[in-house]
Design a protein around this motif. Sequence first.
Motif, PDB file in Angstrom:
ATOM      1  N   LEU A 190     -11.357  -5.825  84.311  1.00 51.92           N
ATOM      2  CA  LEU A 190     -11.145  -5.825  85.756  1.00 51.92           C
ATOM      3  C   LEU A 190     -12.461  -5.925  86.512  1.00 51.92           C
ATOM      4  O   LEU A 190     -12.538  -6.541  87.562  1.00 51.92           O
ATOM      5  N   ALA A 191     -13.507  -5.311  85.944  1.00 54.34           N
ATOM      6  CA  ALA A 191     -14.781  -5.271  86.659  1.00 54.34           C
ATOM      7  C   ALA A 191     -15.620  -6.512  86.389  1.00 54.34           C
ATOM      8  O   ALA A 191     -16.675  -6.684  86.984  1.00 54.34           O
ATOM      9  N   GLY A 192     -15.184  -7.359  85.478  1.00 52.74           N
ATOM     10  CA  GLY A 192     -15.944  -8.564  85.182  1.00 52.74           C
ATOM     11  C   GLY A 192     -16.652  -8.450  83.859  1.00 52.74           C
ATOM     12  O   GLY A 192     -17.748  -7.893  83.788  1.00 52.74           O
ATOM     13  N   PRO A 193     -16.038  -8.958  82.800  1.00 52.59           N
ATOM     14  CA  PRO A 193     -16.551  -8.717  81.456  1.00 52.59           C
ATOM     15  C   PRO A 193     -17.875  -9.395  81.167  1.00 52.59           C
ATOM     16  O   PRO A 193     -18.704  -8.834  80.447  1.00 52.59           O
ATOM     17  N   VAL A 194     -18.125 -10.589  81.735  1.00 53.95           N
ATOM     18  CA  VAL A 194     -19.324 -11.332  81.324  1.00 53.95           C
ATOM     19  C   VAL A 194     -20.589 -10.582  81.686  1.00 53.95           C
ATOM     20  O   VAL A 194     -21.433 -10.308  80.845  1.00 53.95           O
ATOM     21  N   GLY A 195     -20.675 -10.184  82.946  1.00 53.03           N
ATOM     22  CA  GLY A 195     -21.883  -9.482  83.382  1.00 53.03           C
ATOM     23  C   GLY A 195     -22.029  -8.138  82.696  1.00 53.03           C
ATOM     24  O   GLY A 195     -23.120  -7.741  82.304  1.00 53.03           O
ATOM     25  N   ARG A 196     -20.917  -7.437  82.523  1.00 49.69           N
ATOM     26  CA  ARG A 196     -20.969  -6.081  81.963  1.00 49.69           C
ATOM     27  C   ARG A 196     -21.370  -6.108  80.491  1.00 49.69           C
ATOM     28  O   ARG A 196     -22.165  -5.301  80.040  1.00 49.69           O
ATOM     29  N   VAL A 197     -20.745  -7.008  79.740  1.00 54.61           N
ATOM     30  CA  VAL A 197     -21.085  -7.084  78.316  1.00 54.61           C
ATOM     31  C   VAL A 197     -22.536  -7.546  78.175  1.00 54.61           C
ATOM     32  O   VAL A 197     -23.298  -7.021  77.361  1.00 54.61           O
ATOM     33  N   GLY A 198     -22.933  -8.517  79.030  1.00 58.26           N
ATOM     34  CA  GLY A 198     -24.323  -8.983  79.011  1.00 58.26           C
ATOM     35  C   GLY A 198     -25.279  -7.847  79.281  1.00 58.26           C
ATOM     36  O   GLY A 198     -26.292  -7.685  78.596  1.00 58.26           O
ATOM     37  N   ALA A 199     -24.933  -6.998  80.252  1.00 59.01           N
ATOM     38  CA  ALA A 199     -25.803  -5.877  80.604  1.00 59.01           C
ATOM     39  C   ALA A 199     -25.912  -4.886  79.449  1.00 59.01           C
ATOM     40  O   ALA A 199     -26.964  -4.297  79.220  1.00 59.01           O
ATOM     41  N   MET A 200     -24.810  -4.715  78.707  1.00 61.49           N
ATOM     42  CA  MET A 200     -24.840  -3.767  77.597  1.00 61.49           C
ATOM     43  C   MET A 200     -25.611  -4.347  76.410  1.00 61.49           C
ATOM     44  O   MET A 200     -26.065  -3.621  75.539  1.00 61.49           O
ATOM     45  N   ILE A 201     -25.771  -5.681  76.389  1.00 63.06           N
ATOM     46  CA  ILE A 201     -26.545  -6.294  75.307  1.00 63.06           C
ATOM     47  C   ILE A 201     -28.020  -6.363  75.687  1.00 63.06           C
ATOM     48  O   ILE A 201     -28.895  -5.932  74.927  1.00 63.06           O
ATOM     49  N   THR A 202     -28.309  -6.901  76.887  1.00 64.75           N
ATOM     50  CA  THR A 202     -29.704  -7.164  77.245  1.00 64.75           C
ATOM     51  C   THR A 202     -30.344  -6.009  77.991  1.00 64.75           C
ATOM     52  O   THR A 202     -31.566  -5.907  78.033  1.00 64.75           O
ATOM     53  N   GLY A 203     -29.519  -5.150  78.605  1.00 66.44           N
ATOM     54  CA  GLY A 203     -30.072  -4.068  79.408  1.00 66.44           C
ATOM     55  C   GLY A 203     -30.348  -4.513  80.834  1.00 66.44           C
ATOM     56  O   GLY A 203     -30.600  -3.699  81.704  1.00 66.44           O
ATOM     57  N   ASP A 234     -11.232  -1.546  93.108  1.00 73.12           N
ATOM     58  CA  ASP A 234     -12.506  -1.743  93.805  1.00 73.12           C
ATOM     59  C   ASP A 234     -13.534  -0.826  93.141  1.00 73.12           C
ATOM     60  O   ASP A 234     -13.532   0.387  93.345  1.00 73.12           O
ATOM     61  N   PHE A 235     -14.357  -1.402  92.267  1.00 68.95           N
ATOM     62  CA  PHE A 235     -15.305  -0.585  91.513  1.00 68.95           C
ATOM     63  C   PHE A 235     -16.727  -0.816  91.996  1.00 68.95           C
ATOM     64  O   PHE A 235     -17.121  -1.958  92.223  1.00 68.95           O
ATOM     65  N   PRO A 236     -17.527   0.258  92.103  1.00 70.18           N
ATOM     66  CA  PRO A 236     -18.934   0.066  92.440  1.00 70.18           C
ATOM     67  C   PRO A 236     -19.628  -0.639  91.285  1.00 70.18           C
ATOM     68  O   PRO A 236     -19.330  -0.380  90.124  1.00 70.18           O
ATOM     69  N   ARG A 237     -20.536  -1.546  91.602  1.00 69.04           N
ATOM     70  CA  ARG A 237     -21.161  -2.329  90.550  1.00 69.04           C
ATOM     71  C   ARG A 237     -22.564  -1.853  90.201  1.00 69.04           C
ATOM     72  O   ARG A 237     -23.148  -2.297  89.235  1.00 69.04           O
ATOM     73  N   ASP A 238     -23.124  -0.961  90.994  1.00 71.72           N
ATOM     74  CA  ASP A 238     -24.537  -0.641  90.796  1.00 71.72           C
ATOM     75  C   ASP A 238     -24.754   0.750  90.231  1.00 71.72           C
ATOM     76  O   ASP A 238     -25.871   1.166  90.022  1.00 71.72           O
ATOM     77  N   ARG A 239     -23.717   1.511  89.970  1.00 68.83           N
ATOM     78  CA  ARG A 239     -23.890   2.872  89.467  1.00 68.83           C
ATOM     79  C   ARG A 239     -22.600   3.295  88.781  1.00 68.83           C
ATOM     80  O   ARG A 239     -21.571   2.648  88.937  1.00 68.83           O
ATOM     81  N   TYR A 240     -22.678   4.403  88.003  1.00 68.42           N
ATOM     82  CA  TYR A 240     -21.451   4.957  87.438  1.00 68.42           C
ATOM     83  C   TYR A 240     -20.713   5.677  88.556  1.00 68.42           C
ATOM     84  O   TYR A 240     -21.303   6.475  89.275  1.00 68.42           O
ATOM     85  N   ASN A 241     -19.393   5.402  88.724  1.00 68.42           N
ATOM     86  CA  ASN A 241     -18.622   6.173  89.684  1.00 68.42           C
ATOM     87  C   ASN A 241     -18.209   7.494  89.040  1.00 68.42           C
ATOM     88  O   ASN A 241     -18.342   7.681  87.831  1.00 68.42           O
TER      89      ASN A 241
END
Lengths: 261, 254
Positions: A239-252, A162-169
């Motif tokens: 585990l946290a969901g690669p599509v959104g995370r990788v997208g966020a690291m590309i587009t910001g 169960d990982f928080p999605r809106d901040r670094y834990n």
Amino acid sequence: MSGAVAGHRLSTRLWHWVNAAVFFVLLMSGLMIFNAHPRLYWGEYGADYDPAWLEIGADAGRGYLRVGEVQIDTTGVLGTSRTKGRVWNVAFPGWATIPSTYDLALARRWHLSFAWLLALGLAGYAGWSLVNGHLRRDLVPRAAEVAPGNLRAEIGRHLRLDFPRDRYNVLQKLAYLVVLLVLLPLMVLSGLTMSPSMDATWPWLLDLFGGRQTARSVHFILAWTLVGFLLVHLAMLLLAGPVGRVGAMITGRRRAPGEGG
Amino acid sequence: MARLLTRRRLLRGAGLAAPALLLAGCDRLGASPSFRDMVLGSGEWLSWRVHRLIGANALAREYDPAEMSPRFRTNGNTSPRAPEWQRHAAAGFADWRLAVGGLVEGPRGFSLAELRALPVRSQITRHDCVEGWSAIGKWTGTPLAEVLNAVRLLPVARYIVLHCADDFGGEPYYESIDLVDAFHPQTILAWGMNDAPLPLGHGAPLRLRVERQLGYKHAKFVMRIEAVANLAATGRGRGGFWEDVAGYDWYAGI
């Protein structure tokens, strides 16, 4: 979008992807350089007549890895392996090295030019993160976060995936801080300690590590520690969901919680 | 939904294919001479320049006798095939002479006795092989600067080339260094090792010690020293045997 869900800065995204490529090249060219003398020592000197604490080799067609007194058979992977249809007696196999067939000179060229990218990128990113507040705001945990109760709770949440999605834990913050401020700087410094010229210019490097061969051993251990970080990093990503995370690291841009990925 | 699946599949495919593609790409790039020299050579150039900028005169660490390697392995050639060297070795190098010439005012030869009559330096230093091992030994010899001052370099000289008696497959060994290293106080022409005459396997009668660079720069079996303006006319033009035949970096300070 509130402040807490702001996406990754350009500096973070740039450094992340440059480092991804640089790490790949440094690791694999480094393994080729290791292949030139697949023995590790402690102290200032260490060569064939001196005792090695780690050794990868081949004996009568069988590959082995020896650490201290413990020796395991690694035929096919370490010590002896198959590349391009031929069996080679090399420590790390061709699929793990740059270049894929034995060439120390070329591996050094890859390693010692990409090492500049790692070192300058690290200095630039760490410095800029200090200036723009990324370090203080996003990475250094608050006192409440590192309280034992909270750490226990966070570990429990991780175990339940169960990982928080809106901040670094807090575990994520600590992992990134250790990589940014401890592992990568030590990687650069232990690398520099292997340079006879840098040892003359900065003799404290030899004192910091306790000798050139110790620095070489530390460099090797840190490389695998970083591989460990990378594996956990990729596992968490999946585990946290690669599509959104990788997208966020590309587009910001970051998706709002609950919006998939 | 369809778009998400496509992207996810794309990512997964990329994740699996990327390492193999990158590795193949690195092999192809590394095989290209221009990429090899211009892109991957940039690290060597940058290291050389930065090292000269921040530590041109820095001294390599010198160790205590107690810190020396119990046994110092040999490397490279241990007995040159050249008849001239063989003759000298059989005669104990009694009438051997080091030829010093090129861009100098007074080219001349030096016998071992003449070299020993110049100021002598002993140093216990660490020898670092490009392969990764290190050994600590004691070297005694004549500073290269003393020899160069005796023959007086011409103002156009920029590099010192060391021509050796040994060869690999008929191609003679040689090495070269810049004048910063040539005049560095720890750069010596060693004729002694571990308080004994330099052993044959370690490069008798004379080898270079250039303490801030890797082992292959420490030319053994030195027969002739030549001052040059550039490295293009020597060997295949890259400044050393391993540089020429295997693409090793000329600047081996790292």
